[in-house]
Design a protein around this motif. Structure first.
Motif, mmCIF file in Angstrom:
data_model
loop_
_atom_site.group_PDB
_atom_site.id
_atom_site.type_symbol
_atom_site.label_atom_id
_atom_site.label_comp_id
_atom_site.label_asym_id
_atom_site.label_seq_id
_atom_site.Cartn_x
_atom_site.Cartn_y
_atom_site.Cartn_z
ATOM 1 N N THR A 92 -67.983 -4.509 -54.515
ATOM 2 C CA THR A 92 -67.909 -5.519 -53.450
ATOM 3 C C THR A 92 -68.168 -6.934 -53.973
ATOM 4 O O THR A 92 -67.719 -7.906 -53.363
ATOM 5 N N LEU A 98 -64.347 -7.661 -49.085
ATOM 6 C CA LEU A 98 -65.073 -6.391 -49.249
ATOM 7 C C LEU A 98 -66.565 -6.621 -49.015
ATOM 8 O O LEU A 98 -67.236 -5.819 -48.340
ATOM 9 N N ASP A 99 -67.088 -7.721 -49.555
ATOM 10 C CA ASP A 99 -68.528 -7.990 -49.491
ATOM 11 C C ASP A 99 -69.012 -8.170 -48.054
ATOM 12 O O ASP A 99 -70.149 -7.813 -47.727
ATOM 13 N N TRP A 102 -70.987 -5.481 -45.755
ATOM 14 C CA TRP A 102 -72.417 -5.126 -45.855
ATOM 15 C C TRP A 102 -73.209 -5.596 -44.638
ATOM 16 O O TRP A 102 -74.252 -5.025 -44.325
ATOM 17 N N SER A 125 -71.613 0.293 -54.390
ATOM 18 C CA SER A 125 -70.348 0.336 -53.647
ATOM 19 C C SER A 125 -69.277 0.912 -54.564
ATOM 20 O O SER A 125 -69.422 0.917 -55.793
ATOM 21 N N LEU A 244 -69.688 2.121 -49.107
ATOM 22 C CA LEU A 244 -70.867 1.250 -49.185
ATOM 23 C C LEU A 244 -72.080 2.151 -49.093
ATOM 24 O O LEU A 244 -72.246 2.870 -48.098
#
Ligand SMILES: O=C(O)CCC(=O)C(=O)O
Length: 268
Positions: A92, A98-99, A102, A125, A244
């Motif tokens: 991520t 993508l990050d 979280w 991840s 994740l």
């Protein structure tokens, strides 16, 4: 579970009791497509620097090649010709789209129920590509032994949210999960298998396993002790997912922890 039963996978409490939670179509088509584009863009960048297992390579005891690039480990499909990437982990940090997941409340709220704490931290991840025709099987396993070798007993508190970027079917490698198996703790491992990490299915009851089929955008959550596997992708379509792995806040991430293979001796 099949696509037909998705509208009623059970209440969150019922699902928590059997050890895994399926949230059908949690993400919409546009955001799922954006995640897919981010996944492909990261892969293109990483493989541009890692041409098929030639830089900083480690060969795992089962013959799988792992290559370190840009703070991620590229795991190559063992049999694919031309070469194909099986997974990138951790991942991520390589893309803001993508990050952002979280801190997405749609994911973190049920995850807090699974982990049983108010403040969540990141553990690791992974992008699993499970490419059309070449995505390979992942035999029966618990995630726990992999993580126990790094995090020790804290690995018990790690749980995964698996975001499906494509429709998942039995034919393209859906996860099979043994409901309630997390309650038995670590199950016997297959001592004849080279990594020593996989479940010994001859000594573990996997008869009640369910196949989790779901449309793209669905999210499957499960703790590290649940027994699961996935088959090969025999179709003409990719089955990609973003995993994740959360833990209680304040603990070190997997990438900062050394791997102690000798800790496996603590486990059955
Ligand atoms: O994506 C898959 O097929 C397997 C995922 C899995 O079991 C894992 O990463 O632990």
């Amino acid at each position: 579970m099949s696509l037909d039963s998705l509208d009623s996978p059970g209440s969150l409490d019922e699902q928590l009791a059997r050890g895994f939670v399926l949230l059908p179509r949690l993400l919409g088509p546009a955001e799922t497509a954006a995640l897919g584009e981010a996944a492909e863009s990261v892969l293109t960048r990483v493989t541009g620097k890692a041409p098929a297992g030639e830089a900083d390579v480690a060969v795992w005891p089962d013959g799988h090649r792992l290559e370190r690039v840009d703070g991620t480990t590229v795991h190559w499909e063992p049999e694919a010709r031309p070469p194909a990437v099986r997974s990138l982990s951790p991942v991520t940090h390589l893309d803001p789209v993508l990050d952002a997941l979280w801190t997405d409340e749609r994911i973190t709220a049920p995850m807090r129920r699974i982990i049983g704490g108010e403040r969540l931290g990141r553990f690791t991840s992974k992008l699993n590509f499970k490419r059309a025709g070449v995505g390979s099987e992942f035999r029966w396993h618990q995630d726990y032994p992999y993580w126990y070798c790094c995090a020790g007993p804290d690995a018990r508190d790690v749980a995964t949210a698996m975001v499906f970027l494509d429709d998942v079917t039995a034919d393209n490698g859906a996860l099979m999960i043994v409901p309630g198996s997390h309650r038995a703790g670590p199950v016997p491992r297959d001592r004849a298998e080279p990594t020593g990490l996989l479940v010994d299915a001859a000594r573990t009851d996997v008869r009640g396993a369910v196949t989790v089929e779901a449309p793209a955008g669905s999210v499957l959550m499960f703790p590290g002790l649940i027994v699961h596997r996935s088959g090969p992708n025999r179709t003409a379509h990719d089955r990609r997912s973003l995993l994740l792995c959360f833990q209680p806040a304040g603990r070190p991430e997997l990438a900062g922890l050394p791997y102690h293979a000798e800790r496996l001796a603590d486990l059955p």
